[in-house]
Scaffold this motif. Structure first.
Motif, mmCIF file in Angstrom:
data_model
loop_
_atom_site.group_PDB
_atom_site.id
_atom_site.type_symbol
_atom_site.label_atom_id
_atom_site.label_comp_id
_atom_site.label_asym_id
_atom_site.label_seq_id
_atom_site.Cartn_x
_atom_site.Cartn_y
_atom_site.Cartn_z
ATOM 1 N N UNK A 400 0.855 -1.182 0.000
ATOM 2 C CA UNK A 400 0.000 0.000 0.000
ATOM 3 C C UNK A 400 0.894 1.237 0.000
ATOM 4 N N UNK A 401 0.581 2.198 -0.859
ATOM 5 C CA UNK A 401 1.441 3.364 -1.002
ATOM 6 C C UNK A 401 0.637 4.633 -0.785
ATOM 7 N N UNK A 402 1.131 5.480 0.112
ATOM 8 C CA UNK A 402 0.463 6.744 0.398
ATOM 9 C C UNK A 402 0.775 7.755 -0.695
ATOM 10 N N UNK A 403 -0.020 8.822 -0.730
ATOM 11 C CA UNK A 403 0.161 9.865 -1.735
ATOM 12 C C UNK A 403 1.304 10.811 -1.376
ATOM 13 N N UNK A 404 1.485 11.826 -2.190
ATOM 14 C CA UNK A 404 2.614 12.760 -2.132
ATOM 15 C C UNK A 404 3.867 12.050 -2.628
ATOM 16 N N UNK A 451 -8.818 -7.584 2.896
ATOM 17 C CA UNK A 451 -9.340 -8.008 1.606
ATOM 18 C C UNK A 451 -8.442 -9.002 0.897
ATOM 19 N N UNK A 452 -7.145 -8.764 0.920
ATOM 20 C CA UNK A 452 -6.202 -9.665 0.250
ATOM 21 C C UNK A 452 -5.953 -10.940 1.047
ATOM 22 N N UNK A 453 -6.257 -10.873 2.362
ATOM 23 C CA UNK A 453 -5.899 -11.958 3.271
ATOM 24 C C UNK A 453 -4.410 -12.260 3.161
ATOM 25 N N UNK A 454 -3.635 -11.171 3.223
ATOM 26 C CA UNK A 454 -2.184 -11.269 3.089
ATOM 27 C C UNK A 454 -1.537 -10.149 3.892
ATOM 28 N N UNK A 455 -0.289 -10.355 4.323
ATOM 29 C CA UNK A 455 0.434 -9.274 4.999
ATOM 30 C C UNK A 455 0.643 -8.096 4.049
ATOM 31 N N UNK A 456 0.737 -6.905 4.632
ATOM 32 C CA UNK A 456 0.848 -5.682 3.842
ATOM 33 C C UNK A 456 2.033 -4.862 4.337
ATOM 34 N N UNK A 457 2.758 -4.264 3.402
ATOM 35 C CA UNK A 457 3.694 -3.190 3.730
ATOM 36 C C UNK A 457 3.076 -1.890 3.242
ATOM 37 N N UNK A 458 3.006 -0.909 4.130
ATOM 38 C CA UNK A 458 2.457 0.404 3.770
ATOM 39 C C UNK A 458 3.568 1.443 3.870
ATOM 40 N N UNK A 459 3.781 2.206 2.798
ATOM 41 C CA UNK A 459 4.756 3.297 2.804
ATOM 42 C C UNK A 459 3.968 4.592 2.965
ATOM 43 N N UNK A 460 4.192 5.280 4.080
ATOM 44 C CA UNK A 460 3.353 6.425 4.440
ATOM 45 C C UNK A 460 4.240 7.580 4.892
ATOM 46 N N UNK A 476 -4.345 -3.778 15.839
ATOM 47 C CA UNK A 476 -4.450 -4.720 16.948
ATOM 48 C C UNK A 476 -5.487 -5.798 16.675
ATOM 49 N N UNK A 477 -6.388 -5.547 15.712
ATOM 50 C CA UNK A 477 -7.460 -6.503 15.410
ATOM 51 C C UNK A 477 -7.253 -7.202 14.075
ATOM 52 N N UNK A 478 -6.346 -6.687 13.248
ATOM 53 C CA UNK A 478 -6.110 -7.302 11.940
ATOM 54 C C UNK A 478 -5.434 -8.658 12.092
ATOM 55 N N UNK A 479 -6.008 -9.680 11.475
ATOM 56 C CA UNK A 479 -5.359 -10.985 11.502
ATOM 57 C C UNK A 479 -4.120 -10.982 10.620
ATOM 58 N N UNK A 480 -4.118 -10.148 9.579
ATOM 59 C CA UNK A 480 -2.957 -10.032 8.708
ATOM 60 C C UNK A 480 -2.115 -8.833 9.146
ATOM 61 N N UNK A 481 -0.811 -9.025 9.330
ATOM 62 C CA UNK A 481 0.032 -7.927 9.809
ATOM 63 C C UNK A 481 0.220 -6.832 8.768
ATOM 64 N N UNK A 482 0.394 -5.610 9.249
ATOM 65 C CA UNK A 482 0.694 -4.465 8.395
ATOM 66 C C UNK A 482 1.969 -3.816 8.919
ATOM 67 N N UNK A 483 2.988 -3.766 8.078
ATOM 68 C CA UNK A 483 4.236 -3.077 8.427
ATOM 69 C C UNK A 483 4.141 -1.669 7.867
ATOM 70 N N UNK A 484 4.050 -0.686 8.753
ATOM 71 C CA UNK A 484 3.892 0.707 8.343
ATOM 72 C C UNK A 484 5.271 1.370 8.326
#
Length: 588
Positions: A400-404, A451-460, A476-484
């Motif tokens: 996932x990629x943030x804007x700017x 939605x993907x049922x997969x881990x996510x990396x987010x660049x923010x 804290x509630x997501x079953x799939x981890x998100x690395x921000x």
């Protein structure tokens, strides 16, 4: 009656395969919330903030193509969905809002928590309806047919926002009384199928229009296939099949699903930088551009085609909206993208590879080598972060990629998997480019993971993160981890690239907006792993650590806005100089 209608609304949604509910707590929405809680087939998440809830739903819908359902109480709760409604509307993202409302006799009376919720979102919803208070005088069949119509309007291409404003009178809490299914709905209750089934609709152009397109493509000597935002794996596969048939130069946006393929034939990875080089003269005599998909990140592309318009500019999209900021499109086709690409692949002759395309690919590859060497010899920088993540992220994850700046850096400098992993590579890239706002980035990433049922990396970015801090609670509630991965340059880094940056007395307080904040205590507050790498090797180590632990984390990278501007300017000069041998020697 409240219990019955709440049950009918939620049950009919679930029967139609819409089973993800994003609930914000409140009293007036009790009949809906209880119905979700009591439905064993309903998946649900509680989101305290309605604005974050809206963007979480958008992330989910981007990943699945299926709408999530937002549920909130009356008053300003529903108003907080507006930014997400606008984003979803402009980018054709399916979304269903069930806002709870007080009965009509309380409107314009000064009653507490009562506002005018009718047409609350203006013209942005594709369909909206004011559902009356439950009463025995209204057939419950009305509820089911209304829900089925709402689902159809949200799902059918191009998709969009549906708003049902649901009025309830007290008492709101469930009673011990058994809810009787009305006689008119006994068959529906037993069948477990939707009350009204809407047939799927496929947008198909006339045969004559497809034939005209085939003739134009077949007669093209120099053609570019520009791939914008694609929204499903089926679309990506269909475009790949067409690209192999055409053998044209492929310019792929970061949201296309093609940009991060390392060795896909004819893919010009660094087309954005290529347009700044001497080799760009080869692009001044283009016969045909076929653009599939919209929401293109590269500003350089729009500048270029405005100066050098092609003979034919063909735009293909699955919606009727005009996406033509330069007003150059000569032929526009509204069609299901998968259908049209498959049809073209079947009927187009296999076109031969072109030495012209090979020349572009060679120049693009040299830009890639130049950028890679330059970035790897510099300290931890924003383009390096984007490039490194694109190299290291597992293909079965999502990005996932943030804007700017983050999405621009990934679009310009990202690199991806090798050819043997493609086209089976499953890395999906998501971003909110409908209005390109910075709000809701973290919330959207959490929904994308669900939605993907997969881990996510987010660049923010840091401002985007501060804007959406409360959404870290969703991790804290997501079953799939998100690395921000938070790129903290202490303000609005993208504004340094604008002419206003030269007005030093105005720039820092009004545009740079330094805040002096760090995110270590934020990570502690939300019980997230925290990393703060100081150089490239540390970043690689920390990021791989976070991936291996398979749990949500914050990776904070500190950069300098002025240094980031200089770095981009240096990279632009290097990539555009054309003196490749001198460049390699200076870097080595």
């Amino acid at each position: 009656m409240n219990q019955l209608w709440g049950y009918l609304i939620i049950e009919e949604l679930v029967r139609n395969g819409i089973d993800y509910f994003v609930i914000s707590p409140g009293s007036r929405s009790t009949p809906l919330t209880v119905a979700v809680a009591q439905n064993s087939q309903a998946n649900k998440i509680i989101c305290l903030d309605e604005r974050a809830a809206g963007f979480h739903a958008i992330g989910y819908a981007r990943a699945t193509g299926n709408p999530a359902v937002l549920i909130c109480t009356s008053g300003t709760a529903a108003a907080n969905y507006l930014p997400a409604v606008i984003e979803a509307s402009i980018d054709d993202i399916p979304l269903i809002i069930l806002s709870s409302d007080r009965p009509p006799e309380l409107r314009q009376t000064g009653a507490n928590q009562t506002i005018n919720q009718v047409n609350l979102y203006g013209n942005y919803p594709t369909w909206q309806f004011d559902l009356p208070c439950p009463t025995a005088e209204i057939s419950p069949n009305v509820v089911l047919t209304t829900i089925d119509l709402a689902i159809s309007r949200a799902r059918q291409a191009p998709g969009g926002v549906v708003h049902l404003n649901c009025m309830f009178r007290e008492p709101l809490a469930p009673t011990d009384a058994h809810v009787e299914i009305p006689a008119s709905l006994v068959k529906w209750h037993e069948d477990r199928a939707p009350y009204t089934r809407y047939a799927a609709k496929l947008t198909i152009p006339a045969i004559a229009e497809i034939q005209s397109l085939i003739e134009t493509i077949a007669s093209t000597e120099r053609g570019i296939l520009f791939v914008g935002q694609l929204k499903s794996t089926a679309e990506i596969k269909a475009v790949i099949k067409l690209a192999a048939r055409l053998n044209w130069a492929i310019f792929a946006d970061i949201q296309s699903g093609l940009r991060l393929c390392q060795d896909f034939p004819n893919l010009i990875h660094y087309f954005d930088r290529l347009l700044l080089t001497d080799i760009a003269v080869e692009l001044e005599q283009i016969d045909t551009i076929v653009q599939i998909g919209t929401k293109i990140v590269s500003a350089q592309w729009f500048k270029w085609i405005e100066k050098h318009p092609p003979t034919n500019y063909i735009a293909i999209a699955n919606n009727p909206d005009r996406y033509d900021p330069n007003h150059l499109v000569s032929f526009r086709i509204e069609s299901d993208i998968t259908y049209l690409c498959d049809r073209l692949s079947q009927h187009l002759p296999q076109l031969s590879p072109s030495t012209w395309v090979q020349k572009l690919r060679s120049a693009s590859d040299r830009i890639g080598v130049t950028a890679a060497k330059f970035l790897k010899t510099s300290k931890l920088t924003e383009p390096l972060i984007a490039r490194t993540i694109s190299e290291l992220i597992p293909s079965q994850h999502g990005l996932w990629v943030s804007n700017s700046m983050p999405i621009r850096d990934l679009d310009m400098f990202g690199v991806g998997a090798s050819a043997e992993d493609f086209p089976s590579i499953s890395l999906r890239v998501g971003a909110n480019r409908g209005t390109s706002g910075i709000e809701g980035a973290i919330a959207s990433a959490t929904g994308f993971a669900v939605g993907l049922q997969a881990p996510i990396t987010a660049i923010v970015g840091d401002l985007s993160s501060l804007y959406d801090l409360n959404s870290l609670a969703l991790l804290q509630h997501n079953l799939q981890p998100v690395i921000v991965v938070i790129i903290n340059n202490d303000g609005g880094g993208i504004f340094s690239f604008l002419p206003i940056a030269k007005s030093t007395d105005l720039f820092e307080p009004y545009f740079g907006t330094p805040h002096g904040l760090k995110f270590d205590r934020v990570a502690a507050m939300f019980e997230l792993d925290y990393y703060h790498p100081l150089n490239r090797d540390e970043f690689i180590h920390n990021y791989q650590q976070a991936l291996a632990k398979n749990r949500s984390a914050i990776v904070e990278v500190t950069t300098d806005r002025s240094e980031n501007l200089s770095l981009h300017q240096d990279l632009m000069r290097l990539c555009s100089s054309g003196n490749w041998q001198a460049i390699q020697q200076s870097i080595d």
